[in-house]
Design a protein around this motif. Structure first.
Motif, PDB file in Angstrom:
ATOM      1  N   PRO A 135       0.512  -1.143   0.102  1.00 39.47           N
ATOM      2  CA  PRO A 135       0.105  -0.166  -0.030  1.00 39.47           C
ATOM      3  C   PRO A 135       0.950   1.431   0.141  1.00 39.47           C
ATOM      4  O   PRO A 135       0.525   2.448   0.548  1.00 39.47           O
ATOM      5  N   PHE A 136       1.574   1.254  -0.768  1.00 45.10           N
ATOM      6  CA  PHE A 136       2.802   2.037  -0.604  1.00 45.10           C
ATOM      7  C   PHE A 136       2.947   2.721  -1.918  1.00 45.10           C
ATOM      8  O   PHE A 136       2.727   1.953  -3.461  1.00 45.10           O
ATOM      9  N   PRO A 137       2.831   3.983  -2.690  1.00 45.00           N
ATOM     10  CA  PRO A 137       2.926   5.365  -3.434  1.00 45.00           C
ATOM     11  C   PRO A 137       4.028   4.767  -4.367  1.00 45.00           C
ATOM     12  O   PRO A 137       5.725   4.242  -3.714  1.00 45.00           O
ATOM     13  N   THR A 138       4.145   4.959  -5.569  1.00 46.03           N
ATOM     14  CA  THR A 138       5.407   4.164  -6.593  1.00 46.03           C
ATOM     15  C   THR A 138       6.839   5.129  -6.356  1.00 46.03           C
ATOM     16  O   THR A 138       6.306   6.474  -5.943  1.00 46.03           O
ATOM     17  N   ASP A 139       7.874   4.688  -6.501  1.00 41.91           N
ATOM     18  CA  ASP A 139       8.821   5.523  -5.680  1.00 41.91           C
ATOM     19  C   ASP A 139       9.057   6.452  -4.561  1.00 41.91           C
ATOM     20  O   ASP A 139       9.145   7.749  -4.525  1.00 41.91           O
ATOM     21  N   SER A 140       8.411   6.031  -3.689  1.00 45.19           N
ATOM     22  CA  SER A 140       8.117   6.527  -2.103  1.00 45.19           C
ATOM     23  C   SER A 140       8.835   6.233  -0.891  1.00 45.19           C
ATOM     24  O   SER A 140       9.035   6.649  -0.112  1.00 45.19           O
ATOM     25  N   VAL A 141       9.619   4.738  -1.224  1.00 41.68           N
ATOM     26  CA  VAL A 141      10.504   4.457   0.410  1.00 41.68           C
ATOM     27  C   VAL A 141      12.080   4.276   0.281  1.00 41.68           C
ATOM     28  O   VAL A 141      11.951   4.429  -1.297  1.00 41.68           O
ATOM     29  N   ASP A 142      12.997   4.626   0.508  1.00 39.73           N
ATOM     30  CA  ASP A 142      14.375   4.486   0.386  1.00 39.73           C
ATOM     31  C   ASP A 142      15.118   3.136   0.788  1.00 39.73           C
ATOM     32  O   ASP A 142      16.056   3.063  -0.106  1.00 39.73           O
TER      33      ASP A 142
END
Length: 140
Positions: A83-90
């Protein structure tokens, strides 16, 4: 993971490829279970920037009981439909869960969907023992 082998030292060594070098990074522990691996992550990352995702409410209940994880975001979810947006996590970390996923390739594709371009995913899974005696017990 076998608790006899998945110790704090082996966990910390296994997390080295994740390159957790900036406490401000957003990190997701996918299949985070009871939060044991997350405890290793928050040695380097501010707990406010860490999310534990797990599909077992029973396991998440154990993670929620750990005082050190109180500032982490803890959510129930599917490792293969994040449940995370694309290109949003490091950083993406998953330890000891990939062997339970119905479609591991789908889970890996999903990891790279929401990771920022060019950053590593750290997936820790089982290694089949090479020594015959160890294989015997692993197969049991």
């Amino acid at each position: 993971m076998n608790p006899a082998h998945w110790t704090e030292d082996t966990r910390d060594e296994a997390l080295e490829p994740a390159d957790l070098n900036d406490s401000r990074m957003k990190v997701v522990d996918v299949g985070g279970g009871t939060g044991f691996t997350t405890l290793g992550i928050i040695k380097h990352i501010n707990p406010n920037n860490v999310t534990i995702l797990e599909q077992s409410p029973h396991q998440l209940a154990k993670a929620r009981q750990k005082e050190a994880l109180k500032e982490c975001t803890i959510i129930e979810g599917d490792e293969e439909d994040l449940p995370f947006p694309t290109d949003s996590v490091d950083r993406y970390v998953s330890a000891g869960s990939i062997e339970y996923w119905p479609d591991p390739q789908r889970g890996i594709v999903e990891a790279y969907r929401f990771l920022k371009l060019g950053v590593p995913a750290c997936i820790i899974g089982p290694v089949y023992p090479s020594f015959w005696f160890s294989r015997f017990f692993a197969d049991m």
